[in-house]
Structures are given as C-alpha cells and as structure tokens.
Enzyme design. Structure first.
Site, PDB file in Angstrom:
ATOM      1  N   GLY A  84       0.811  -1.220   0.000  1.00  0.00           N
ATOM      2  CA  GLY A  84       0.000   0.000   0.000  1.00  0.00           C
ATOM      3  C   GLY A  84       0.839   1.263   0.000  1.00  0.00           C
ATOM      4  O   GLY A  84       2.059   1.228   0.125  1.00  0.00           O
ATOM      5  N   ARG A  87       3.868   6.047   1.963  1.00  0.00           N
ATOM      6  CA  ARG A  87       4.408   7.409   2.123  1.00  0.00           C
ATOM      7  C   ARG A  87       3.900   8.340   1.034  1.00  0.00           C
ATOM      8  O   ARG A  87       4.505   9.397   0.789  1.00  0.00           O
ATOM      9  CB  ARG A  87       5.918   7.378   2.117  1.00  0.00           C
ATOM     10  CG  ARG A  87       6.507   6.677   0.896  1.00  0.00           C
ATOM     11  CD  ARG A  87       7.954   6.978   0.809  1.00  0.00           C
ATOM     12  NE  ARG A  87       8.640   6.063  -0.078  1.00  0.00           N
ATOM     13  CZ  ARG A  87       9.913   6.180  -0.375  1.00  0.00           C
ATOM     14  NH1 ARG A  87      10.616   7.149   0.140  1.00  0.00           N
ATOM     15  NH2 ARG A  87      10.489   5.324  -1.182  1.00  0.00           N
ATOM     16  N   ARG A 170       3.876  13.560  -7.894  1.00  0.00           N
ATOM     17  CA  ARG A 170       3.995  12.691  -9.054  1.00  0.00           C
ATOM     18  C   ARG A 170       2.743  12.797  -9.902  1.00  0.00           C
ATOM     19  O   ARG A 170       1.629  12.889  -9.376  1.00  0.00           O
ATOM     20  CB  ARG A 170       4.204  11.261  -8.572  1.00  0.00           C
ATOM     21  CG  ARG A 170       4.337  10.256  -9.671  1.00  0.00           C
ATOM     22  CD  ARG A 170       5.026   9.013  -9.171  1.00  0.00           C
ATOM     23  NE  ARG A 170       4.233   8.311  -8.181  1.00  0.00           N
ATOM     24  CZ  ARG A 170       4.689   7.265  -7.495  1.00  0.00           C
ATOM     25  NH1 ARG A 170       5.924   6.818  -7.679  1.00  0.00           N
ATOM     26  NH2 ARG A 170       3.932   6.657  -6.615  1.00  0.00           N
ATOM     27  N   ARG A 177      -1.555  -0.477  -9.626  1.00  0.00           N
ATOM     28  CA  ARG A 177      -0.440  -1.386  -9.887  1.00  0.00           C
ATOM     29  C   ARG A 177      -0.979  -2.798 -10.061  1.00  0.00           C
ATOM     30  O   ARG A 177      -2.111  -3.088  -9.643  1.00  0.00           O
ATOM     31  CB  ARG A 177       0.519  -1.345  -8.687  1.00  0.00           C
ATOM     32  CG  ARG A 177       1.030   0.067  -8.405  1.00  0.00           C
ATOM     33  CD  ARG A 177       1.065   0.355  -6.901  1.00  0.00           C
ATOM     34  NE  ARG A 177       1.318   1.788  -6.633  1.00  0.00           N
ATOM     35  CZ  ARG A 177       2.521   2.328  -6.617  1.00  0.00           C
ATOM     36  NH1 ARG A 177       3.586   1.575  -6.796  1.00  0.00           N
ATOM     37  NH2 ARG A 177       2.675   3.610  -6.397  1.00  0.00           N
ATOM     38  N   ASP A 245       4.237  -4.686  -7.308  1.00  0.00           N
ATOM     39  CA  ASP A 245       3.658  -3.448  -6.766  1.00  0.00           C
ATOM     40  C   ASP A 245       4.262  -2.209  -7.423  1.00  0.00           C
ATOM     41  O   ASP A 245       3.827  -1.091  -7.135  1.00  0.00           O
ATOM     42  CB  ASP A 245       3.858  -3.375  -5.239  1.00  0.00           C
ATOM     43  CG  ASP A 245       5.306  -3.583  -4.836  1.00  0.00           C
ATOM     44  OD1 ASP A 245       5.829  -4.685  -5.069  1.00  0.00           O
ATOM     45  OD2 ASP A 245       5.922  -2.644  -4.309  1.00  0.00           O
TER      46      ASP A 245
HETATM   47  P1  AMP Z   1       9.195   0.683  -2.903  1.00  0.00           P
HETATM   48  O1  AMP Z   1      10.297  -0.311  -2.716  1.00  0.00           O
HETATM   49  O2  AMP Z   1       9.645   2.125  -2.815  1.00  0.00           O
HETATM   50  O3  AMP Z   1       8.398   0.429  -4.111  1.00  0.00           O
HETATM   51  O4  AMP Z   1       8.218   0.519  -1.652  1.00  0.00           O
HETATM   52  C1  AMP Z   1       7.652  -0.696  -1.269  1.00  0.00           C
HETATM   53  C2  AMP Z   1       6.639  -0.455  -0.174  1.00  0.00           C
HETATM   54  O5  AMP Z   1       7.253   0.166   0.955  1.00  0.00           O
HETATM   55  C3  AMP Z   1       5.491   0.457  -0.561  1.00  0.00           C
HETATM   56  O6  AMP Z   1       4.349  -0.004   0.100  1.00  0.00           O
HETATM   57  C4  AMP Z   1       5.929   1.796  -0.032  1.00  0.00           C
HETATM   58  O7  AMP Z   1       4.857   2.663   0.219  1.00  0.00           O
HETATM   59  C5  AMP Z   1       6.615   1.388   1.256  1.00  0.00           C
HETATM   60  N1  AMP Z   1       7.623   2.372   1.689  1.00  0.00           N
HETATM   61  C6  AMP Z   1       8.816   2.645   1.114  1.00  0.00           C
HETATM   62  N2  AMP Z   1       9.462   3.605   1.795  1.00  0.00           N
HETATM   63  C7  AMP Z   1       8.664   3.960   2.826  1.00  0.00           C
HETATM   64  C8  AMP Z   1       8.763   4.894   3.894  1.00  0.00           C
HETATM   65  N3  AMP Z   1       9.838   5.661   4.054  1.00  0.00           N
HETATM   66  N4  AMP Z   1       7.727   4.963   4.764  1.00  0.00           N
HETATM   67  C9  AMP Z   1       6.654   4.196   4.634  1.00  0.00           C
HETATM   68  N5  AMP Z   1       6.497   3.293   3.663  1.00  0.00           N
HETATM   69  C10 AMP Z   1       7.483   3.168   2.758  1.00  0.00           C
HETATM   70 MG    MG Z   2       6.817   1.021  -4.910  1.00  0.00          MG
END
Ligand code: AMP
Ligand code: MG
Length: 488
Positions: A84, A87, A170, A177, A245
């Site tokens: 989900g 952030r 963005r 997704r 995702d």
């Molecule tokens: P990503 O690898 O950036 O695609 O993120 C994978 C998941 O981790 C997604 O659900 C993001 O929303 C969550 N996520 C990544 N960085 C953060 C953060 N700093 N705080 C909260 N959720 C995060």
């Molecule tokens: Mg992501």
C-alpha cells in the site's frame, strides 16, 4: 483544473481518506511548467500561488480528496502480502489538456495505515532521482510517470544518516499497480468485478467494444507492458525493482528507486545494490515482465468467462509484441529497415559494444558520423573516442562490421536513416554521475545544477551549448559500479 476524482468513489476498503502530514518549512525544489500547463494547473491562480504549500502538505485545496491506496505485491519473486501507499497520497485526479486522466500523487506525505515500519517520508536525494528520471523518460518518448515539481524541507529524516525530507507531486496516468489486484484477491475478493470494470472503463474503454471486454483488457495490459519494457531495453534503462507493486496497469514506468541508464554495455548489469541474485538485471527485464503478468493474470479466473485457457491466450502475445517492438526499434537505431540482415548486424553491433565495454548511448549516436560525417561534428568526436578504446583485434572486427553496415545503409534513403537515428539515439541520458552531482549540490542548497540538467534532459536528442563534458562521459571501463541503495 478539471477534477475527476473517481478512485475515491470506489469501495472504501480499497483506500484510506486522510490528509498529508506537513513538512517543516517547505521550499522550492523545482517546478515543471510544461507538466503544469498540460494539467491546467497554471490557469488556477490559487494553485500557482500556493504550490509550495500544497507540495509541503501545508495546504490542501478544496477540490483535492487525498487518500492512501491499499495494494499488495510480489517482491523479488516472493509474496509480500499487503503493502500500500506507505508514504504517498493520491491527492486528486484531473483531466489534462488531452482529456487524459492524470493522478496527482504526493510522495513523501507522511504516515499512512500502510506505512508498516517506514516513516512515511522521502529524502531529497531519492526525490531528485525520481524527479529527473520521470522527466528524462518522458522527454525520451517512453511511457512514464512524471512530476509537477518537488519541495525540500527542514524535516529531518533518518536513513543511514540524517537527511532532509522532501516531497514530490507525481503525475501518472494511473497509480493502479498489478499489486492492486493481488490485494483484492487476498483481502476483498468480492470487489474484483467492480474493480475490473473500473480499470476497463477508466483506462481501457476501447475494450468495451469487444465481445469479451475483460479478456481484451487483460491482453491490452500484456501488450502495453511488453512495449514499455522494449522501450526500456532500447534506451538502456534498468528499472531495478520490478516487483508487481511497482508495475502500473497502464504500461507506464512507475516508482523510481535504484534505476539506472546503461553506460558501458553489459547486459548482465545490476543497478540495484540489494539485488544480489541479479533478478532485476537489465537483460532479465523482459522475462520478469512476463513473470509478473503470469502471476497476476490467474486472479481474474474468479470472473465469468475467464479460464486458464483464455488467460494463456492473453499472455501468449507478450513475447511477440516485445520482440516486434524491440527489433523494430533496434533497426531504427541503426537507420535500417526491419529485416533479417539488419537484425544480424544489430546483434553483432551489440556484441562489439559488450566485448569492448563501450558506452551504449554514445556508441549508437556515434554511428551518425559514419554515415553523414559532414553534418555530425559532435558525433565524429564520439566515434573517435569509441574507436580509440578498441584494441587491434577489436579494430578489425569494427572495420569489417562498419563496411557491411555502410553497404546496408546504401540500400536505404540516407535522409530517412539520419532522421530515424537522430530521433532514437539520445545524446543525453540521466547517468548516475549526473544525478549524483545534482544531489551533492542540492544537499548544499544549490539548485543551479539541477536546473541545468533538467533543461538538458528536456531535449535529449539535441546537442546543447549548456552541456559539459561530464554529461556524456561514461565511467572508466572497469570502474567499480556506484551502488544505488533501496533506502530512499
Ligand atoms: P518501494 O520499494 O519504494 O516500491 O516501496 C515498497 C513499499 O514500501 C510500498 O508499500 C511503499 O509505500 C513502502 N515504503 C517505502 N518507503 C517507505 C517509507 N519511508 N515509509 C513508509 N512506507 C514506505
Ligand atoms: Mg513502490
């Protein structure tokens, strides 16, 4: 702006309505006027006057209906369960100047119910990388999210060190997704029919003309994904984290983390520091796209008329679509017609690049100097640099190859070949070192380099006076690769 907030009308289990958590003292990072105009943002005095407050989460215009989305996913081949928007918030949906629906999504907006262990924030360095990459790909003509702008702030964010929090607005044609459907299948299977209708009506309305709209939709997702990945391969782009995702159902590039643009050509190149097995190496991207779709499609078997056999028919065109698009593009990069002889030459050319670790972007562009030296003084320099790097044996291979290439080129219209090559072989891509220079300066409050690189990437196929040598300089042939971490 012409608001069309439709996601917020879907079943409430799919999202959480909430406001952003403001950043401290948000300040201008950069604003993309072209995107703003396309959205109709520039026509609204309030939005223009308060864009920094909006991106900083300080002010939410009345028409915005912010929410965080639920989705799930497979990460590095493993089921990861619920993920989900941890952030980011979908702030609003608008119809742009082309009547195309666009999502405005604020990344770095603070905690949500989906934040898990994270802090809900994004740091300046990753925000800049995402900002420049969306811009670069868009201007290269590749389907991608882009951004309206970003802000930097005094909010402290802990990563390996304490860094400045930033937020990026963005803009993407969709934030749905593959993982949205995976979430529904696991946590709210009764919603699959309604959600599929929403995806078709909103993003693939032409599929309603088919006798089997769901199958037509699924096949269209397969084809758009194949074309997007072919475009990545052609430009030398490695996404780095092709988890389900991070793949959009519209076949637009989404979620920039440890991405990279190919420099010295090595198909096995892994840009993501955390990708120990090389699952998301450049050369694996086409197969991973297929893997992701293959794990995604069976969820639709819950719907009437969708069977294992009909799904197989939807997925089958993936490879042919990819091959057609990739091979056509490769021939175009050489200015040759799409036929067997051209492909033979193209693959020998790629082998020459690989065997000699030549720069992918510069070498393709250098070929213009071979076929029309008079018009291409810059490309002549590239060609000289390239041939200087070849050892005597490789020189011979190159000589033989270039003779055969020139013979092929004689068979076609040179003017057309030049036009194709000039518009498919960029001069400027976002090299890791370029992004790094921008980041180092921005972390010290200096944004001139960001502005310069942004303008350069706005016209990637055109030589520009503002360019410096470092913009087109690849790393040394055996230089250790700069690791790009996932912690962003
Ligand atoms: P990503 O690898 O950036 O695609 O993120 C994978 C998941 O981790 C997604 O659900 C993001 O929303 C969550 N996520 C990544 N960085 C953060 C953060 N700093 N705080 C909260 N959720 C995060
Ligand atoms: Mg992501």
């Amino acid at each position: 702006m012409r608001y069309q907030n439709t996601y917020v009308k879907l079943d409430t289990r799919l999202y959480h309505k909430q406001l952003p958590n403001p950043l401290d003292n948000p300040r201008i990072g950069h604003f993309n006027n072209q995107v703003a105009e396309q959205l109709g943002w520039t026509e609204d005095v309030d939005l223009m006057a308060r864009w920094v407050d909006i991106l900083g989460g300080q002010y939410v215009p009345a028409e915005f209906q912010p929410l965080s989305m639920a989705y799930a996913g497979h990460q590095f081949g493993q089921w990861a369960g619920q993920l989900g928007d941890g952030r980011g918030l979908l702030m609003a949906q608008v119809l742009d100047k082309n009547n195309q629906l666009q999502d405005l999504h604020l990344k770095g907006a603070g905690l949500t119910p989906y934040s898990r262990m994270g802090d809900g924030r994004a740091v300046l360095r990753s925000t800049i990388r995402e900002y420049l990459c969306g811009h670069a790909l868009t201007q290269l003509g590749i389907a991608s999210s882009n951004a309206l702008g970003f802000v930097v702030s005094d909010t402290k964010v802990r990563r390996e060190r304490i860094e400045a929090g930033a937020a990026l607005m963005r803009v993407a044609d969709s934030h749905i997704r593959l993982g949205h459907v995976e979430w529904i299948a696991s946590f709210a299977p009764d919603l699959l029919g309604e959600f599929t209708d929403y995806m078709i009506d909103t993003y693939y309305p032409e599929c309603r003309d088919s006798d089997t709209p769901v199958l037509a939709f699924l096949q269209a997702v397969v084809e758009r994904t194949a074309r997007m990945i072919a475009d990545w391969q052609l430009i030398g782009f490695a996404h780095g984290v092709m988890n389900t995702d991070n793949l959009s159902i519209t076949g637009s590039t989404l979620d920039f983390g440890p991405f990279g643009f190919m420099e010295r050509f090595n198909p096995a190149w892994i840009n993501n520091h955390s990708d120990h097995s090389g699952r998301y190496a450049y050369q694996n991207q086409p197969a991973i796209g297929h893997w992701n779709l293959n794990i995604w499609l069976p969820h639709f078997m819950r719907l009437d008329g969708v069977t294992r056999e009909t799904l197989a028919d939807c997925l089958a065109p993936y490879e042919a679509t990819f091959m057609q698009h990739y091979q056509q593009g490769l021939c175009r990069k050489l200015g040759l017609p799409h036929q067997r002889e051209s492909l033979g030459l193209a693959f020998e050319w790629l082998t020459l690049l690989e065997d000699n670790l030549l720069d992918y972007t510069n070498s393709f562009r250098a070929l213009l100097a071979l076929i029309a030296p008079d018009q291409h003084s810059y490309e002549q320099q590239l060609l000289a640099t390239m041939t200087d790097e070849l050892n005597p044996e490789a020189q011979q291979v190159w000589q033989a190859w270039s003779m055969r290439y020139l013979a092929q080129i004689q068979q076609v219209s040179i003017t057309q070949a030049i036009e194709e090559m000039q518009t498919s072989n960029p001069i400027y891509v976002l090299r890791n070192s370029m992004a790094q220079r921008v980041i180092v300066a921005a972390e010290q409050g200096q944004f001139e380099e960001l502005n310069r690189v942004f303008d350069l990437l706005a016209k990637p196929y055109t030589r520009q006076d503002s360019a410096i040598d470092l913009d087109t300089l690849p790393p040394a042939p055996y230089a250790p690769q700069m690791p790009i971490s996932c912690s962003s």
